[in-house]
Write an enzyme that holds these catalytic residues in place. Structure first.
Site, PDB file in Angstrom:
ATOM      1  N   GLU A   1       0.878  -0.897  -0.158  1.00  0.00           N
ATOM      2  CA  GLU A   1      -0.029   0.068   0.276  1.00  0.00           C
ATOM      3  C   GLU A   1       0.931   0.843   0.109  1.00  0.00           C
ATOM      4  O   GLU A   1       0.828   1.840   0.875  1.00  0.00           O
ATOM      5  CB  GLU A   1      -0.841   0.093   0.903  1.00  0.00           C
ATOM      6  CG  GLU A   1      -2.029  -0.933   1.782  1.00  0.00           C
ATOM      7  CD  GLU A   1      -2.917  -0.754   3.158  1.00  0.00           C
ATOM      8  OE1 GLU A   1      -2.833  -0.141   3.678  1.00  0.00           O
ATOM      9  OE2 GLU A   1      -3.877  -1.690   2.766  1.00  0.00           O
TER      10      GLU A   1
ATOM     11  N   ARG B   1       3.816  19.022   6.310  1.00  0.00           N
ATOM     12  CA  ARG B   1       4.876  18.238   6.634  1.00  0.00           C
ATOM     13  C   ARG B   1       6.156  19.110   7.951  1.00  0.00           C
ATOM     14  O   ARG B   1       6.522  18.555   8.032  1.00  0.00           O
ATOM     15  CB  ARG B   1       5.703  17.163   6.211  1.00  0.00           C
ATOM     16  CG  ARG B   1       4.104  17.171   5.612  1.00  0.00           C
ATOM     17  CD  ARG B   1       4.552  16.208   4.159  1.00  0.00           C
ATOM     18  NE  ARG B   1       5.491  14.646   5.012  1.00  0.00           N
ATOM     19  CZ  ARG B   1       6.487  14.527   4.846  1.00  0.00           C
ATOM     20  NH1 ARG B   1       7.446  15.122   4.763  1.00  0.00           N
ATOM     21  NH2 ARG B   1       6.603  13.424   5.694  1.00  0.00           N
TER      22      ARG B   1
ATOM     23  N   CYS C   1      -0.434  32.700  10.671  1.00  0.00           N
ATOM     24  CA  CYS C   1      -0.292  34.299  11.979  1.00  0.00           C
ATOM     25  C   CYS C   1       0.253  32.704  13.070  1.00  0.00           C
ATOM     26  O   CYS C   1      -0.717  32.309  14.349  1.00  0.00           O
ATOM     27  CB  CYS C   1      -1.854  34.471  12.603  1.00  0.00           C
ATOM     28  SG  CYS C   1      -1.806  35.860  11.610  1.00  0.00           S
ATOM     29  N   GLU C   2       1.538  32.441  13.407  1.00  0.00           N
ATOM     30  CA  GLU C   2       1.065  31.283  14.340  1.00  0.00           C
ATOM     31  C   GLU C   2       2.966  30.846  14.216  1.00  0.00           C
ATOM     32  O   GLU C   2       3.833  31.032  12.587  1.00  0.00           O
ATOM     33  CB  GLU C   2       1.530  29.618  13.086  1.00  0.00           C
ATOM     34  CG  GLU C   2      -0.131  29.507  13.523  1.00  0.00           C
ATOM     35  CD  GLU C   2      -1.282  29.499  14.895  1.00  0.00           C
ATOM     36  OE1 GLU C   2      -0.729  28.741  15.700  1.00  0.00           O
ATOM     37  OE2 GLU C   2      -2.111  29.454  14.633  1.00  0.00           O
TER      38      GLU C   2
HETATM   39  C1  LIG Z   1      -1.133   6.249   5.324  1.00  0.00           C
HETATM   40  C2  LIG Z   1      -1.322   4.824   5.212  1.00  0.00           C
HETATM   41  C3  LIG Z   1      -0.978   3.868   3.890  1.00  0.00           C
HETATM   42  C4  LIG Z   1       0.360   4.721   2.692  1.00  0.00           C
HETATM   43  O1  LIG Z   1       1.396   5.470   3.717  1.00  0.00           O
HETATM   44  P1  LIG Z   1       2.635   5.327   2.730  1.00  0.00           P
HETATM   45  O2  LIG Z   1       3.685   5.861   4.297  1.00  0.00           O
HETATM   46  O3  LIG Z   1       2.314   7.208   2.513  1.00  0.00           O
HETATM   47  O4  LIG Z   1       3.393   4.753   1.961  1.00  0.00           O
HETATM   48  C5  LIG Z   1      -0.218   3.048   3.631  1.00  0.00           C
HETATM   49  N1  LIG Z   1      -1.558   2.002   4.438  1.00  0.00           N
HETATM   50  C6  LIG Z   1      -2.254   2.916   5.198  1.00  0.00           C
HETATM   51  C7  LIG Z   1      -3.140   1.876   5.832  1.00  0.00           C
HETATM   52  C8  LIG Z   1      -2.288   3.899   5.701  1.00  0.00           C
HETATM   53  O5  LIG Z   1      -3.096   4.154   6.842  1.00  0.00           O
END
Ligand SMILES: *Cc1c(COP(=O)(O)O)cnc(C)c1O
Length: 414
Positions: free
Chosen positions: A269, A308, A341-342
């Protein structure tokens, strides 16, 4: 100060200053070429044929980018009903999505059930709720395999002390609850966190495969996301060694295939790995000053535009786009800050950069993941526009900037 984007020809001959002149500042610029390359790398990561890539839609939810990711063979990892709606709008079918829920409402679960999207629950109570809503259906279960890691405490999503997943000592309860609620456990998942280099990811793979052996009839095992990208390219940081990762992963997967005795899909993922490097955020310097010991360059890149650095103390390389004739060789230690404003509103701290001047256009590199998708309208500022440099090198607007009519429209009852 443009060597990183020059190396990949990121802008394909377009001058970032002209892009800003045409589309406004700040501006998210994406490279279709880079996006496709990263998708292809993930899709071909393993030579094991039963590996599926679910792109984590939350990293960047722009419909055009989603559509391209799908064309490249990715499916979708979604974490909210909104992300499901966006993914469907971009062409993903419900059976190409996995809904990773964390404390979602019964309404969100019902929506997934109605659409036929497989849900991955991460608590016993949500397992029971889903059973009530979808008797006789399938479910996936997210475990906390005990492995966790990441570039900042706020992105570690496995191991002790995180809110995610079900602990492995509850496996018997999971099975019992599924049975009582007439749910088939089709898959198990975990996600250790973000910005991990190979070894920890592989330790995670071992840990979830160990849990998988407790289930005899799985259709898929999901290793989660979290592949790292090099945010320090200007200092020579190297990318993830895909070849090493791939061969280590392959041997685990082929072995498991043999051992499990039933064909099972493996899912990865990636979010950031696919989306981060295809995006550069352009902004404008509007003020420079020194307050005692510190130099500041004030820009329109407040944390409403890019969070970030503020949220994770994340490092992003900075480029400066300036005509050759105006190039300055003098460097200065500078803090690049936003217009919010931070005092936590910064983009880069204590960087040695060529001296910045009012009107300079700067680029925040690797801003394609968790950039726009985490942006907001704090200080009632419009979120920026997004453009895509397409494969034929032409530039296409893929999201217009918010305008005040949009922003005022939801406020009713005045
Ligand atoms: C955010 C997330 C990802 C992706 O994470 P990356 O660090 O962007 O690769 C994959 N799986 C789940 C369940 C997530 O919450």
């Amino acid at each position: 100060m443009t060597e990183v984007t020059d190396r990949t020809n990121f802008f394909e001959g377009h001058d970032p200053r002209e892009l800003v002149a045409k589309y406004g500042s700040p501006l998210y610029v994406y490279s279709e070429k880079t996006l496709r390359l990263r998708c292809r790398e993930m899709v071909s990561l393993s030579s094991c044929p039963n590996v599926i890539v679910n792109y984590a839609v939350k990293a960047n939810t722009n419909l055009t980018l989603l559509k391209i990711a799908r064309e490249c063979g990715c499916r979708a990892d979604i974490s909210s009903m909104g992300e499901a709606v966006a993914a469907m709008e971009a062409g993903f079918r419900p059976d190409e999505m996995l809904f990773m829920v964390n404390n979602v409402s019964a309404d969100e679960l019902s929506f997934a059930v109605e659409k036929g999207i497989t849900v991955c629950v991460d608590s016993l109570t949500q397992l029971a709720t889903l059973g009530r809503l979808n008797p006789g259906g399938k479910v996936a279960v997210r475990f906390n395999s005990g492995v966790g890691g990441g570039h900042h405490e706020n992105v570690v999503t496995g191991g002790d002390g995180t809110k995610f997943g079900i602990m492995p000592d509850k496996i018997a309860m999971v099975k019992l609850l599924a049975k009582q609620n007439n749910l088939k456990i089709a898959g198990i998942t975990h996600h250790i966190g973000s910005q991990n280099w190979g070894d920890l990811y592989l330790a995670g793979v071992d840990a979830i495969l160990k849990i998988a052996r407790e289930f005899s009839d799985l259709e898929f095992i999901d290793f989660g996301g979290g592949f790292a990208i090099p945010y320090n390219k200007q200092n020579g940081e190297k990318p993830l060694d895909l070849r090493a990762l791939s061969s280590a992963l392959d041997s685990k997967l082929f072995d498991f295939n043999k051992e499990y005795g039933k064909s099972v899909n493996f899912i990865i993922e990636p979010g950031r790995y696919i989306a981060a490097e295809c995006g550069v955020l352009l902004g404008t310097v509007h003020s420079v000053k020194s307050n005692n010991t510190k130099n500041f360059a004030g820009t329109d890149l407040g944390f409403s535009v890019f969070k970030r650095p503020t949220v994770y103390d994340a490092h992003h390389d900075i480029e400066i786009y300036r005509g050759q004739s105006a190039a300055s060789t003098k460097t200065k230690n500078v803090n690049i800050v936003g217009n919010q404003c931070e005092s936590g509103d910064y983009i880069a701290k204590e960087r040695e950069l060529p001296e910045l001047f009012d009107g300079d256009i700067i680029g925040v590199l690797d801003a394609g993941a968790y950039g726009y998708s985490m942006s907001c309208q704090y200080n009632f500022r419009p979120r920026p526009a997004e453009v895509l440099i397409q494969l034929d090198k032409s530039v296409k607007l893929i999201r217009r900037r918010d305008n005040f009519t949009d922003m005022l429209a939801n406020m009713v009852g005045l």
